[in-house]
Design a protein around this motif. Structure first.
Motif, PDB file in Angstrom:
ATOM      1  N   ARG A  18       1.027  -1.175   0.205  1.00 28.67           N
ATOM      2  CA  ARG A  18      -0.040   0.089   0.129  1.00 28.67           C
ATOM      3  C   ARG A  18       0.937   1.204  -0.048  1.00 28.67           C
ATOM      4  O   ARG A  18       0.354   2.111  -0.463  1.00 28.67           O
ATOM      5  CB  ARG A  18      -0.989  -0.029   1.142  1.00 28.67           C
ATOM      6  N   TRP A  19       2.229   1.215   0.400  1.00 33.45           N
ATOM      7  CA  TRP A  19       2.843   2.262   0.477  1.00 33.45           C
ATOM      8  C   TRP A  19       3.363   2.748  -1.015  1.00 33.45           C
ATOM      9  O   TRP A  19       3.944   3.845  -1.305  1.00 33.45           O
ATOM     10  CB  TRP A  19       4.270   2.366   1.382  1.00 33.45           C
ATOM     11  N   LEU A  20       3.322   1.656  -1.676  1.00 32.63           N
ATOM     12  CA  LEU A  20       3.737   1.892  -3.328  1.00 32.63           C
ATOM     13  C   LEU A  20       2.655   1.998  -4.309  1.00 32.63           C
ATOM     14  O   LEU A  20       2.960   2.856  -5.098  1.00 32.63           O
ATOM     15  CB  LEU A  20       4.516   0.599  -3.901  1.00 32.63           C
ATOM     16  N   TYR A  21       1.799   1.373  -4.074  1.00 30.66           N
ATOM     17  CA  TYR A  21       0.637   1.479  -4.956  1.00 30.66           C
ATOM     18  C   TYR A  21      -0.847   1.662  -4.509  1.00 30.66           C
ATOM     19  O   TYR A  21      -1.034   1.556  -3.521  1.00 30.66           O
ATOM     20  CB  TYR A  21       0.360   0.012  -5.624  1.00 30.66           C
ATOM     21  N   GLU A  22      -1.533   2.211  -5.498  1.00 27.27           N
ATOM     22  CA  GLU A  22      -3.032   2.765  -5.134  1.00 27.27           C
ATOM     23  C   GLU A  22      -3.718   2.241  -6.296  1.00 27.27           C
ATOM     24  O   GLU A  22      -3.397   1.991  -7.389  1.00 27.27           O
ATOM     25  CB  GLU A  22      -3.278   4.209  -5.012  1.00 27.27           C
ATOM     26  N   ARG A  23      -5.114   1.808  -6.162  1.00 31.84           N
ATOM     27  CA  ARG A  23      -5.933   1.176  -6.892  1.00 31.84           C
ATOM     28  C   ARG A  23      -6.602   2.443  -7.783  1.00 31.84           C
ATOM     29  O   ARG A  23      -6.823   3.449  -7.469  1.00 31.84           O
ATOM     30  CB  ARG A  23      -7.025   0.570  -6.390  1.00 31.84           C
ATOM     31  N   THR A  24      -6.568   2.188  -9.310  1.00 33.50           N
ATOM     32  CA  THR A  24      -7.130   2.970 -10.029  1.00 33.50           C
ATOM     33  C   THR A  24      -8.454   2.457 -10.694  1.00 33.50           C
ATOM     34  O   THR A  24      -9.259   3.111 -11.260  1.00 33.50           O
ATOM     35  CB  THR A  24      -6.183   3.332 -11.310  1.00 33.50           C
ATOM     36  N   GLY A  25      -8.644   1.110 -10.481  1.00 29.33           N
ATOM     37  CA  GLY A  25     -10.017   0.724 -10.589  1.00 29.33           C
ATOM     38  C   GLY A  25      -9.995  -0.626 -10.099  1.00 29.33           C
ATOM     39  O   GLY A  25      -9.258  -1.139  -9.424  1.00 29.33           O
ATOM     40  N   PRO A  26     -11.211  -1.212 -10.559  1.00 29.01           N
ATOM     41  CA  PRO A  26     -11.183  -2.904  -9.955  1.00 29.01           C
ATOM     42  C   PRO A  26      -9.977  -3.948 -10.577  1.00 29.01           C
ATOM     43  O   PRO A  26      -9.717  -4.777  -9.900  1.00 29.01           O
ATOM     44  CB  PRO A  26     -12.694  -3.275 -10.245  1.00 29.01           C
ATOM     45  N   PHE A  27      -9.644  -3.523 -11.619  1.00 30.93           N
ATOM     46  CA  PHE A  27      -8.643  -4.291 -12.297  1.00 30.93           C
ATOM     47  C   PHE A  27      -7.293  -3.673 -12.463  1.00 30.93           C
ATOM     48  O   PHE A  27      -6.434  -4.397 -13.171  1.00 30.93           O
ATOM     49  CB  PHE A  27      -9.077  -4.824 -13.851  1.00 30.93           C
ATOM     50  N   SER A  28      -7.054  -2.622 -11.929  1.00 29.48           N
ATOM     51  CA  SER A  28      -5.644  -1.896 -12.133  1.00 29.48           C
ATOM     52  C   SER A  28      -5.165  -1.143 -10.916  1.00 29.48           C
ATOM     53  O   SER A  28      -5.958  -0.840  -9.988  1.00 29.48           O
ATOM     54  CB  SER A  28      -5.938  -0.910 -13.409  1.00 29.48           C
ATOM     55  N   TRP A  29      -3.861  -0.871 -11.065  1.00 31.04           N
ATOM     56  CA  TRP A  29      -3.330  -0.179  -9.963  1.00 31.04           C
ATOM     57  C   TRP A  29      -2.117   0.749 -10.719  1.00 31.04           C
ATOM     58  O   TRP A  29      -1.747   0.491 -11.594  1.00 31.04           O
ATOM     59  CB  TRP A  29      -2.676  -1.285  -8.957  1.00 31.04           C
ATOM     60  N   ARG A  30      -1.501   1.734  -9.826  1.00 24.95           N
ATOM     61  CA  ARG A  30      -0.377   2.408 -10.192  1.00 24.95           C
ATOM     62  C   ARG A  30       0.303   2.880  -9.074  1.00 24.95           C
ATOM     63  O   ARG A  30      -0.107   2.894  -7.848  1.00 24.95           O
ATOM     64  CB  ARG A  30      -1.028   3.809 -10.898  1.00 24.95           C
ATOM     65  N   GLU A  31       1.323   3.476  -9.412  1.00 24.20           N
ATOM     66  CA  GLU A  31       2.396   3.911  -8.508  1.00 24.20           C
ATOM     67  C   GLU A  31       2.077   5.071  -7.672  1.00 24.20           C
ATOM     68  O   GLU A  31       1.282   5.943  -8.564  1.00 24.20           O
ATOM     69  CB  GLU A  31       3.740   4.045  -9.081  1.00 24.20           C
ATOM     70  N   LYS A  32       1.946   5.190  -6.390  1.00 22.95           N
ATOM     71  CA  LYS A  32       1.507   6.426  -5.798  1.00 22.95           C
ATOM     72  C   LYS A  32       2.379   7.532  -6.321  1.00 22.95           C
ATOM     73  O   LYS A  32       3.844   7.215  -6.293  1.00 22.95           O
ATOM     74  CB  LYS A  32       1.645   6.151  -4.213  1.00 22.95           C
ATOM     75  N   ALA A  33       2.083   8.663  -6.162  1.00 27.70           N
ATOM     76  CA  ALA A  33       2.931   9.754  -6.589  1.00 27.70           C
ATOM     77  C   ALA A  33       4.071  10.014  -5.593  1.00 27.70           C
ATOM     78  O   ALA A  33       5.048  10.423  -5.765  1.00 27.70           O
ATOM     79  CB  ALA A  33       2.043  11.021  -6.511  1.00 27.70           C
TER      80      ALA A  33
END
Length: 120
Positions: A100-115
């Motif tokens: 959770r410190w690296l990634y955040e969800r962008t939708g039910p099937f995807s994630w991205r790196e946190k800013a």
């Protein structure tokens, strides 16, 4: 669509066996592969086997053709789509829960790196 997607006299049999029953098994298979951190290609192998099982159910219960490349391909493609969705859904949840410190969800099937993770 009869003759193209399914051979039974009713679309409801195709939806029941392939989409609902086989789709549930494919979703759970994708989920299990993601939970054990196995690569995606192992899911494909398992779903080819599941496609043969779904084809057998069509044959055993409703008199469908057992050895038919066309209908096996249709059933397996449906299972691959549903299984891949189950895999990606679970993998996105796992990546954002465990990292959770690296990634955040962008939708039910995807994630991205946190800013905040890219700044440094």
């Amino acid at each position: 669509m009869q003759g193209i997607l399914y051979e039974e006299p009713s679309v409801w049999l195709f939806l029941l066996i392939t989409v609902f029953m086989g789709g549930w098994a494919a979703w759970m298979t994708g989920r299990a592969i993601a939970l054990t951190w196995r690569p995606f290609w192992t899911l494909i192998l398992y779903l080819f086997i599941l496609g043969a099982a779904v084809r057998f159910i069509h044959f055993a219960l409703f008199g469908g053709t057992l050895v038919s490349i066309h209908y096996y391909a249709v059933d397996t493609i449906v299972l691959l789509i549903i299984g891949a969705l189950g895999f990606q859904y679970r993998r996105a949840r796992m990546m954002t829960a465990q990292y959770r410190w690296l990634y955040e969800r962008t939708g039910p099937f995807s994630w991205r790196e946190k800013a905040s993770a890219t700044k440094g």
